[in-house]
Motif scaffolding. Structure first.
Motif, PDB file in Angstrom:
ATOM      1  N   ARG A 127     -20.518 103.506 -74.454  1.00  0.00           N
ATOM      2  CA  ARG A 127     -21.577 103.491 -73.648  1.00  0.00           C
ATOM      3  C   ARG A 127     -21.542 103.695 -71.942  1.00  0.00           C
ATOM      4  O   ARG A 127     -20.414 103.256 -71.653  1.00  0.00           O
ATOM      5  CB  ARG A 127     -22.380 102.329 -73.670  1.00  0.00           C
ATOM      6  CG  ARG A 127     -23.506 101.645 -73.095  1.00  0.00           C
ATOM      7  CD  ARG A 127     -24.247 100.462 -73.530  1.00  0.00           C
ATOM      8  NE  ARG A 127     -24.548 100.467 -74.790  1.00  0.00           N
ATOM      9  CZ  ARG A 127     -25.510 100.691 -75.408  1.00  0.00           C
ATOM     10  NH1 ARG A 127     -26.567 101.347 -74.721  1.00  0.00           N
ATOM     11  NH2 ARG A 127     -25.978 100.610 -76.641  1.00  0.00           N
ATOM     12  N   SER A 143     -12.755 100.089 -72.805  1.00  0.00           N
ATOM     13  CA  SER A 143     -13.023 100.615 -74.233  1.00  0.00           C
ATOM     14  C   SER A 143     -12.905  99.454 -75.178  1.00  0.00           C
ATOM     15  O   SER A 143     -13.589  99.148 -76.139  1.00  0.00           O
ATOM     16  CB  SER A 143     -11.799 101.668 -74.675  1.00  0.00           C
ATOM     17  OG  SER A 143     -11.828 102.745 -73.873  1.00  0.00           O
ATOM     18  N   ARG A 156      -3.191  91.485 -74.006  1.00  0.00           N
ATOM     19  CA  ARG A 156      -2.024  91.208 -73.077  1.00  0.00           C
ATOM     20  C   ARG A 156      -2.626  90.730 -71.748  1.00  0.00           C
ATOM     21  O   ARG A 156      -1.919  89.636 -71.331  1.00  0.00           O
ATOM     22  CB  ARG A 156      -1.172  92.497 -72.891  1.00  0.00           C
ATOM     23  CG  ARG A 156       0.003  92.096 -72.148  1.00  0.00           C
ATOM     24  CD  ARG A 156       1.146  93.536 -72.289  1.00  0.00           C
ATOM     25  NE  ARG A 156       0.357  94.625 -71.739  1.00  0.00           N
ATOM     26  CZ  ARG A 156       1.221  95.961 -71.865  1.00  0.00           C
ATOM     27  NH1 ARG A 156       2.127  95.872 -72.153  1.00  0.00           N
ATOM     28  NH2 ARG A 156       0.618  97.087 -71.197  1.00  0.00           N
ATOM     29  N   THR A 157      -3.702  91.566 -71.168  1.00  0.00           N
ATOM     30  CA  THR A 157      -3.805  90.958 -69.896  1.00  0.00           C
ATOM     31  C   THR A 157      -5.614  90.675 -69.905  1.00  0.00           C
ATOM     32  O   THR A 157      -6.203  91.706 -70.314  1.00  0.00           O
ATOM     33  CB  THR A 157      -3.675  91.967 -68.822  1.00  0.00           C
ATOM     34  OG1 THR A 157      -2.278  92.358 -68.952  1.00  0.00           O
ATOM     35  CG2 THR A 157      -3.707  91.580 -67.390  1.00  0.00           C
ATOM     36  N   LYS A 174      -7.957  95.924 -61.476  1.00  0.00           N
ATOM     37  CA  LYS A 174      -8.117  96.821 -62.605  1.00  0.00           C
ATOM     38  C   LYS A 174      -9.601  97.163 -62.903  1.00  0.00           C
ATOM     39  O   LYS A 174     -10.278  96.463 -62.210  1.00  0.00           O
ATOM     40  CB  LYS A 174      -7.553  96.002 -64.093  1.00  0.00           C
ATOM     41  CG  LYS A 174      -6.193  95.695 -64.297  1.00  0.00           C
ATOM     42  CD  LYS A 174      -5.884  94.600 -65.167  1.00  0.00           C
ATOM     43  CE  LYS A 174      -5.728  95.111 -66.613  1.00  0.00           C
ATOM     44  NZ  LYS A 174      -4.451  95.840 -66.767  1.00  0.00           N
TER      45      LYS A 174
END
Ligand code: N01
Length: 549
Positions: free
Chosen positions: A60, A193, A213-214, A333
Motif C-alpha cells: 500500500r 514491506s 533482527r532490528t 531507518k
C-alpha cells in the motif's frame, strides 16, 4: 575532454529504462512534448515499475494517494478517483495502466526485456544499449527510470535454494496470489514491506513466524475510504495543493511542524505527538517537530512516545519489549506505516523470533536454522529483506562511460553525481531520482516530474543551441558529493546501524548517504539557479568544442 561528433547512425533519439512512474512520464515528455523518437524497455510484463513487482499482501502507498500521483496533467488529476486515502497496490497499478492508455505509452515500450549493457561511444556521441533479447540500439540520450528500490538485496544467509517449501520475495511477488491457508509461514525482515505483509499474513496463514533482527518505529497509517467532500475540495484546489507540496521538505502539503520538541513543555509535546499519531501518515515523522532528525535529545522524546504506544498495544510484555526499538534514533531507518501491525502479535498463531541475539545461520530444506541450532520448520518462506537501494538499479545495467570507465569503478567509494541527475564521464546519461537527489525523501511522483522536466529542458537547450552533449564537470560533482555528505552528517542518519538511506544495509556497500537531505524546496532552488546560470557546473559540447562549463 574528447570530442564528440554524431556521425554514426542512431536508432532513436532517446532510450529510456523503466515503465514505472519515472519511465512513463519520461516517454510522454520526450516523445509527445519534445517530439523525440524514444524507445523504452522494462523487464516487467507491463507498466507499473515498483507497483508491478511489489504485489505482496498488504502492499500500500504511504503518502496520501491524492498527493502520490502525477500533477502534469490537469484533467488526469481531476478525473481519477482514489477509493481510499492510502490506496493499495492494485489501485495504483490500475492508475498507471490508465495513464499508459490515456497517453498511448505502451507502443513505445518493449516489455519483458532487460538492459544488459550501456556503453558510450565517444566517436559517435551515442550510447549503445544491449538487452537480454539481443537488441543493440544506439541513441544520443540515455534516461534511467530504473527506480531506487528495484534491485532486491541478496540474502546474507546461505541455503535459500535448498528450502523444500515455497519461497516468496516481497519485491518480486507472484501474480497469482499464493495460498497460505493452514500453512506454517516464516517471514524474514520487518522493514516497510515486512510490516505491511505481517498484518495480512497473520490473518491468512495457519502459523506465522516473524524473524526480526532490528525492531522498527512503525506508526499508524490512518487509512480510510475517500471522503467525497474532501475529494471534491482537493480537486477544486489541486493547484494550491501541488504548490504547497512542492514547497514542503517531503512533498506533502503539511504545515503544522513546530521548531523544537525541547522548547515546549512535556504536556505540549505529548499533545503534538498524540495529534500527529492520530492523524496518521508521516505526520509524526515530518509534521511534529523540526529537530527530531537533528537532535538526539529531541529524537529521544518521540522514540519514547512510540515505545509507550507499542507497549500499550502488545499484550505479552516480553514480545512488546522485543518490538521496541532502543538502539538507534527514530527516522534514521525509513519509518514504516502500519495497520494493526502490533495487534498481529496478540494472535495465537503469530510468533516473534529475535534474530539479533541469535542470528539466522542458514535456510535448510525444512526451514530456518538459527546460530544456536534451533530450527523453525516452515511450509513457506517470505523474504522481506530489502533492496540494494539507489545505486543498485544503475550499477545493475553495466554502464561504461567515456574512455571505457565503468560506473561501478567511478562509484567504488559511493555514488558520485551532480544534483543526483548526472555523473561526470557519463555524458547525456540522466538518472531520474538518482542517488544524492531528494528522491525517496520527497514525494516520488513529484520528484520524478521535477527530474524529467529538468532533463527535457536540458535536451531542448542542447538542440536549440546546436549542442550535442551535456555532462557535469568533475569540480561540480565533487562539490555536490561533499555537500550531500555534509548535510547528512548534520543529521542523526549516520547513527543507524543498518539503513538503506546510508547503504549500510548491504554488506560490503560503502556507507554513504544516498539521498539529498536539504529538502525538495532547497534542491529545486539549486536546480533553477543552475539553469538560470546557463547550466552552471555542466560542460556543454558542440561539434567537439567545449562551449560552457
Ligand atoms: O526493506 P528494508 P523493505 N537477517 O531494508 C531485515 C519502500 N517501501 O523492503 O534492519 C535478518 O526497510 C532487515 O533487518 P535490519 C520504503 O521506502 C515502501 O521493507 O537490517 N533480517 C529489515 O528488517 C522502504 O523503506 C512501502 O536489521 C534481515 C528488513 O530485512 C523500502 O521500500 C512499502 C537480514 C529489510 O527492511 C525498503 O523496505 C514497502 C538478515 N540477514 C517498501 N537482512 C510503502 O508503503 C535483512 N534483514 C510505499
Amino acid at each position: 575532454m574528447a570530442a564528440s561528433t554524431t556521425t554514426a547512425p542512431q536508432d532513436h533519439d532517446a532510450i529510456i529504462v523503466g515503465a514505472g512512474f519515472a519511465g512513463l512520464y519520461a516517454i510522454h515528455k520526450l516523445r509527445d512534448q519534445l517530439g523525440l523518437d524514444v524507445q523504452a524497455f522494462d523487464a516487467a510484463g507491463d507498466v507499473g515499475g515498483t507497483w508491478y513487482w511489489n504485489r505482496y499482501p498488504g502492499a500500500r502507498v504511504d503518502i496520501e494517494s491524492v498527493h502520490y500521483s502525477y500533477s502534469f496533467d490537469e484533467d488526469l488529476q481531476r478525473e481519477w478517483h482514489w477509493t481510499e486515502k492510502f490506496c493499495a497496490q492494485p489501485e495504483i497499478l490500475s492508475y498507471l495502466s490508465h495513464v499508459a492508455d490515456r497517453f498511448d505509452l505502451r507502443r513505445s515500450i518493449r516489455f519483458g526485456t532487460r538492459i544488459t549493457s550501456v556503453t558510450w561511444d565517444d566517436d559517435a556521441g551515442l550510447w549503445e544499449v544491449r538487452t537480454d533479447k539481443g537488441d543493440v540500439l544506439r541513441a544520443p540520450y540515455f534516461v534511467s527510470g530504473a527506480g531506487t528500490l528495484s534491485v532486491p538485496k541478496k540474502p546474507e544467509f546461505p541455503g535459500v535454494d535448498t528450502f523444500a517449501g515455497e519461497v516468496y520475495m516481497t519485491g518480486n511477488w507472484p501474480h497469482e496470489e499464493p495460498s497460505f491457508e493452514g500453512k506454517r509461514v516464516g517471514i524474514i525482515g520487518v522493514g516497510s514491506s515486512g510490516i505491511q505483509a505481517v498484518s495480512e499474513l497473520a490473518k491468512m496463514s495457519g502459523h506465522l513466524t516473524v524473524f526480526q533482527r532490528t525492531p522498527n518505529y512503525a506508526t499508524p497509517i490512518g487509512n480510510a475510504p475517500t471522503d467525497p467532500e474532501e475529494e471534491a475540495r482537493d480537486k477544486a484546489n489541486y493547484r494550491q495543493i501541488r504548490e504547497a507540496s512542492r514547497n514542503h521538505f517531503l512533498g506533502v502539503p503539511y504545515s503544522d511542524v513546530q521548531p523544537s520538541a525541547l522548547a515546549v513543555s512535556a504536556e505540549e509535546r505529548r499533545r503534538v505527538f498524540e495529534d500527529r499519531w492520530n492523524r496518521g501518515g508521516f505526520r509524526l515523522f515530518i509534521d511534529a517537530f523540526q529537530d527530531i532528525l537533528f537532535d538526539q535529545r529531541a529524537n529521544d522524546t518521540v522514540a519514547e512516545y512510540i515505545r509507550e504506544r507499542i507497549r500499550e498495544r502488545v499484550k505479552d510484555p516480553r514480545t512488546a519489549e522485543l518490538l521496541c526499538p532502543k538502539d538507534y534514533p527514530y527516522g534514521t531507518k525509513r519509518p514504516p506505516l502500519e495497520t494493526d501491525y502490533y495487534e498481529a502479535y496478540n494472535r495465537d498463531n503469530v510468533e516473534l523470533v529475535d534474530v539479533k541475539s541469535n542470528p539466522i545461520a542458514e535456510v535448510t530444506p525444512r526451514g530456518v536454522r538459527l546460530a544456536d541450532g534451533t530450527e523453525y520448520e516452515l511450509d513457506c518462506l517470505v523474504l522481506a529483506t530489502g533492496f540494494d537501494a539507489c545505486t543498485g538499479p544503475l550499477l545493475a545495467m553495466n554502464i561504461t562511460g567515456r574512455g571505457g570507465r565503468k560506473l561501478a569503478e567511478h562509484w567504488a567509494d559511493g555514488p558520485q553525481t551532480y544534483l543526483g541527475l548526472m555523473s561526470s564521464g557519463f555524458p547525456n546519461l540522466f538518472m531520474i531520482t538518482g542517488p544524492q537527489s531528494p528522491s525517496v525523501l520527497y514525494n516520488m511522483p513529484l520528484a520524478i516530474e521535477d527530474h524529467v522536466d529538468f532533463l527535457a529542458d536540458a535536451i531542448s537547450h542542447l538542440r536549440e543551441n546546436g549542442l550535442a552533449v551535456i555532462e557535469p564537470s568533475e569540480d561540480a560533482e565533487r562539490e555536490w558529493v561533499r555537500h550531500t555528505n555534509e548535510l547528512a552528517d548534520a543529521t542523526l542518519l549516520p547513527n543507524s546501524p543498518t539503513s538503506w538511506y546510508m547503504g549500510n544495509n548491504v554488506p560490503g556497500k560503502p556507507k554513504r548517504v544516498l539521498v539529498y537531505l536539504g529538502g525538495a524546496p532547497a534542491y529545486r532552488a539549486k536546480c533553477d539557479e543552475v539553469v538560470r546560470n546557463g547550466y552552471e557546473g555542466f560542460h556543454l559540447t558542440a561539434r567537439g568544442a567545449l562551449v560552457g562549463a
